[in-house]
Design an enzyme around this catalytic site. Structure first.
Site, PDB file in Angstrom:
ATOM      1  N   HIS A  18     -57.512  51.512 -57.130  1.00 55.24           N
ATOM      2  CA  HIS A  18     -57.357  50.545 -58.224  1.00 55.24           C
ATOM      3  C   HIS A  18     -58.471  50.776 -59.244  1.00 55.24           C
ATOM      4  O   HIS A  18     -59.624  50.981 -58.874  1.00 55.24           O
ATOM      5  CB  HIS A  18     -57.432  49.130 -57.665  1.00 55.24           C
ATOM      6  CG  HIS A  18     -56.908  48.075 -58.573  1.00 55.24           C
ATOM      7  ND1 HIS A  18     -57.520  47.734 -59.759  1.00 55.24           N
ATOM      8  CD2 HIS A  18     -55.810  47.271 -58.471  1.00 55.24           C
ATOM      9  CE1 HIS A  18     -56.833  46.768 -60.340  1.00 55.24           C
ATOM     10  NE2 HIS A  18     -55.788  46.467 -59.587  1.00 55.24           N
TER      11      HIS A  18
ATOM     12  N   ARG B 247     -56.058  42.292 -67.534  1.00 48.29           N
ATOM     13  CA  ARG B 247     -55.578  43.242 -68.545  1.00 48.29           C
ATOM     14  C   ARG B 247     -54.202  42.827 -69.057  1.00 48.29           C
ATOM     15  O   ARG B 247     -53.858  43.080 -70.208  1.00 48.29           O
ATOM     16  CB  ARG B 247     -55.529  44.648 -67.950  1.00 48.29           C
ATOM     17  CG  ARG B 247     -56.913  45.267 -67.788  1.00 48.29           C
ATOM     18  CD  ARG B 247     -56.856  46.643 -67.137  1.00 48.29           C
ATOM     19  NE  ARG B 247     -56.649  46.552 -65.707  1.00 48.29           N
ATOM     20  CZ  ARG B 247     -55.788  47.304 -65.018  1.00 48.29           C
ATOM     21  NH1 ARG B 247     -55.036  48.185 -65.652  1.00 48.29           N
ATOM     22  NH2 ARG B 247     -55.676  47.179 -63.718  1.00 48.29           N
TER      23      ARG B 247
END
Length: 579
Positions: free
Chosen positions: A246, A269
């Site tokens: 990740h 995000r």
């Protein structure tokens, strides 16, 4: 008759609840002292296509669109039949959580790799924690009210799958309090992945040795136990080298080299956060697939890389920001000048970055290929900022299963009596998992495994009755989930036990107890000695040690319901704070 569920994370819990709905009895064995596993750490939400929430928000999503997004992310390595199950049953899974457990999943975001907003969460707290706790508490309540149907045994480390004379899985061996116990019945494996497998026979080191030294977001229980047991029993592993790194692990400025890191939710995000390198510039489409963003971070190489949220994004995901700030993992800045100072850059650099981004927002022509935007940025704004690093996060590889969650052997045939769901099952996500599909995979395949195991038990029982001429009692004894020793009995959930003592302590006295061998915290005016509970905490030791010797009330109340302490750690309460 009972079915044995191994693992108390969201996949195992979903399987258990489904089994109960189908009329089966359940014996749940969990390796930890506190159920939940990595599921409680999921921070972005659960995917669902064609859900009631999406319909109310006029989001034109459906299972076919979700299938195509997943297929693209998987790089054509995942099996179509498994993707079909995952995406086709996604809407029903989310609706089931809302209807059966009364969960708030009213907010929907678009994460990287998704062509539609479909990642559901509520208005507060981490969705993984909320969803998992709801199922966990319901099951523990049933273990008290219906002990003949539900039995939970914690700190039970399953070490071996048992087989009968026909080669069918017929039970397990497990270790409890240093003693080996035996339980009989069909088995559902929900043991999680191997993204923290730093053991001597590490699957991580075997299949992805170049990742072995990376930090991880996983708890230390994620050592591939289920994979190893099942493969020893003849199961086939698939895509074992597919390990997801990740891009956004949070760096603790006070402990930058920590092996275990908290995850910065992809939702940060999704609501508009930008990734900026140490020159204050963007270098990637922030909403691309996880492996792509990770690759660009390594390719760019200009660390520290920071995730920056403007005022609008911060407000949209306010609870997350407050949580990260409280843990010292994120900072808030009241102006662009303060942000530029944090970067060590002139204000003109960040102004140009924002101006360039705003041009992309207006023209929809982004130099990094971004297609989805959340509005323009202003230099005169407030900001939340954290340093990022790639982290081991999820293992797409696992035991091969079919579309009904039967575990497949090395000859390509189902192993009778053995089922798998959640991260232990491979082939579902291919080369790269989409954000929001981990919780979904747990719920969908947990329910599928529950359905299949219940049907199998009915089939076995029917065959046994016919063969034995009605001697059902003997057969029921063999396939029951009862342990061979009464020592495996789990303490009743929601016990009314009281703490070790009822002392009164000053905050100065509490502050003296802040080591891992002697750690106290204060929660809502009560003093807790959590030393023994430390290794069982689903959020890991570090989450508690951040507040060792201190008042942790604000952080605790952000994450937990007040009944958590009397339910799961009643003996930790040793007194009250002197007023």
């Amino acid at each position: 008759m009972s079915i044995i569920v191994v693992g108390g994370g969201l996949a195992g819990l979903s399987a258990a609840h489904t089994l109960l709905e189908r009329g089966a009895n359940v014996l749940l064995l969990d390796k930890q002292g506190f159920m939940g596993g990595n599921s409680t750490k999921a921070t972005s939400g659960i995917n669902g296509a064609g859900t009631q929430t999406q319909q109310e928000l006029n989001i034109p999503d459906n299972a076919k669109i979700f299938f195509e997004d997943t297929k693209k992310s998987a790089r054509d390595l995942a099996r179509d039949d498994l993707i079909q199950v995952l995406t086709g049953r996604s809407g029903d899974a989310v609706n089931w959580l809302q209807a059966k457990f009364g969960l708030d999943l009213s907010k929907v975001a678009r994460l990287g790799g998704h062509s539609q907003p479909r990642t559901h969460r509520g208005g507060a707290q981490f969705p993984g924690m909320v969803i998992t706790y709801a199922q966990m508490e319901r099951l523990e309540d049933l273990a008290v009210s219906q002990p003949e149907r539900v039995k939970i045994v914690k700190k039970a480390r399953v070490t071996k799958l048992l087989k009968d004379e026909n080669g069918h899985v017929s039970g397990v061996e497990y270790v409890l309090n240093g003693k080996t116990e035996t339980a009989y019945g069909p088995v559902v494996l929900a043991t999680g992945g191997y993204a923290a497998d730093f053991t001597s026979d590490s699957l991580l080191k075997k299949h992805r040795p170049e990742y072995y030294d990376l930090p991880t977001t996983n708890g230390d229980h994620c050592t591939g136990d289920g994979h190893k047991m099942a493969m020893q029993a003849g199961a086939k592993g698939i895509d074992m080298e597919k390990v997801q790194v990740h891009p956004t692990g949070l760096i603790d400025p006070n402990e930058p080299d920590a092996k275990v890191k908290f995850l910065a939710a992809e939702a940060l995000r999704g609501v508009g956060g930008l990734l900026l390198d140490n020159t204050g510039k963007r270098f990637v489409d922030e909403l691309q697939h996880r492996d792509y963003v990770t690759g660009k971070m390594w390719e760019n190489g200009k660390f520290p890389i920071r995730l920056v949220l403007n005022g609008a994004a911060s407000k949209d995901i306010e609870w997350h920001c407050k949580h990260y700030v409280g843990r010292g993992l994120m900072k808030r800045f009241e102006s662009g000048d303060a942000l530029a100072k944090e970067f060590g850059l002139s204000p003109a650099v960040l102004k140009k970055t924002f101006d360039d981004y705003n041009q992309s927002v207006r023209t929809k022509k982004d130099p990094f290929g971004k297609k989805f935007f959340s509005g323009e940025w202003s230099y005169n704004d407030t900001f939340h900022v954290a340093q990022m690093t790639p982290v081991l996060h999820y293992t797409m590889g696992g035991l091969e299963i079919d579309a009904e969650s039967h575990v497949i052997d090395t000859n390509g045939k189902p192993i009778q009596g053995l089922f798998a769901c959640g991260e232990v099952a491979g082939g579902v996500h291919g080369a790269n998992r989409l954000g929001g599909s981990s919780l979904l995979g747990c719920v969908v395949f947990g329910r599928v495994a529950g359905d299949s195991a219940a049907a199998y038990l009915l089939q076995v029982a029917s065959a046994a009755v016919t063969k034995a001429g009605g001697r059902l009692g003997a057969i029921a004894g063999q396939v029951s989930g009862a342990s061979s020793s009464s020592s495996s009995a789990a303490p009743a959930a929601g016990s009314n036990s009281v703490g070790k003592s009822s002392g009164v302590f000053t905050l100065d006295e509490v502050a003296k107890h802040k080591s891992e061998k002697d750690v106290w915290v204060v929660v809502n005016g009560e003093v807790l000695d959590v030393t023994e509970f430390l290794p069982d905490h689903p959020g890991g030791k570090k989450a508690i040690m951040l507040y060792a010797g201190r008042d942790a009330t604000e952080e605790f109340n952000m994450l937990h319901d007040p009944k958590v302490i009397p339910r799961y750690a009643p003996n930790a309460v040793i007194g009250k704070v002197k007023q």
